[in-house]
Design a protein around this motif. Structure first.
Motif, short mmCIF file in Angstrom:
data_model
loop_
_atom_site.label_atom_id
_atom_site.label_comp_id
_atom_site.label_asym_id
_atom_site.label_seq_id
_atom_site.Cartn_x
_atom_site.Cartn_y
_atom_site.Cartn_z
N LEU A 1 -62.94 -53.28 5.16
CA LEU A 1 -64.18 -53.99 4.85
C LEU A 1 -63.90 -55.45 4.51
N LEU B 1 -71.02 -56.36 1.85
CA LEU B 1 -71.36 -54.96 1.63
C LEU B 1 -72.77 -54.86 1.07
N ARG C 1 -74.48 -51.56 1.19
CA ARG C 1 -74.56 -50.21 0.62
C ARG C 1 -73.34 -49.41 1.04
N LEU C 2 -72.87 -48.58 0.14
CA LEU C 2 -71.78 -47.66 0.43
C LEU C 2 -72.12 -46.31 -0.16
N ARG D 1 -67.34 -41.93 4.30
CA ARG D 1 -68.03 -43.06 3.69
C ARG D 1 -69.01 -43.63 4.71
N LYS D 2 -70.27 -43.76 4.33
CA LYS D 2 -71.26 -44.45 5.15
C LYS D 2 -71.46 -45.82 4.55
N VAL D 3 -71.26 -46.84 5.37
CA VAL D 3 -71.29 -48.22 4.91
C VAL D 3 -72.36 -48.98 5.67
N LEU E 1 -73.23 -52.90 6.27
CA LEU E 1 -72.85 -54.29 6.08
C LEU E 1 -74.03 -55.17 6.46
#
Length: 80
Positions: A40, A51, A53-54, A62-64, A66
């Motif tokens: 990241l 970032l 949301r994580l 992990r759902k990220v 950006l």
């Protein structure tokens, strides 16, 4: 708490629709926390991403999400 605002709110985060572009990513289970942070960080350095949301799921995925300002759209998309 002062000024009648609930704790945990951030001032100045009012974004007009279309001002940001978003990129959803999925980091597979088994990826260490430091490796995910490095990936990241590289996206932030090379593409102007931050970032938004994580989410860490029970299986380790992990759902990220950006985001970056739409005016930076000439920069490369994230690739993980």
């Amino acid at each position: 708490m002062t000024g009648g605002r609930p704790a945990g709110t951030i001032d100045g985060m009012e974004a007009v629709a279309g001002e940001y572009e978003f990129a959803p990513l999925r980091i597979p289970p088994g990826t260490s926390r430091s490796a995910a942070a490095t990936m990241l960080s590289l996206q932030a350095d090379t593409g102007g991403w931050e970032l938004a949301r994580l989410q860490l799921h029970a299986d380790g995925t992990r759902k990220v999400i950006l985001r970056r300002r739409a005016r930076l759209s000439y920069l490369p998309k994230p690739h993980i």
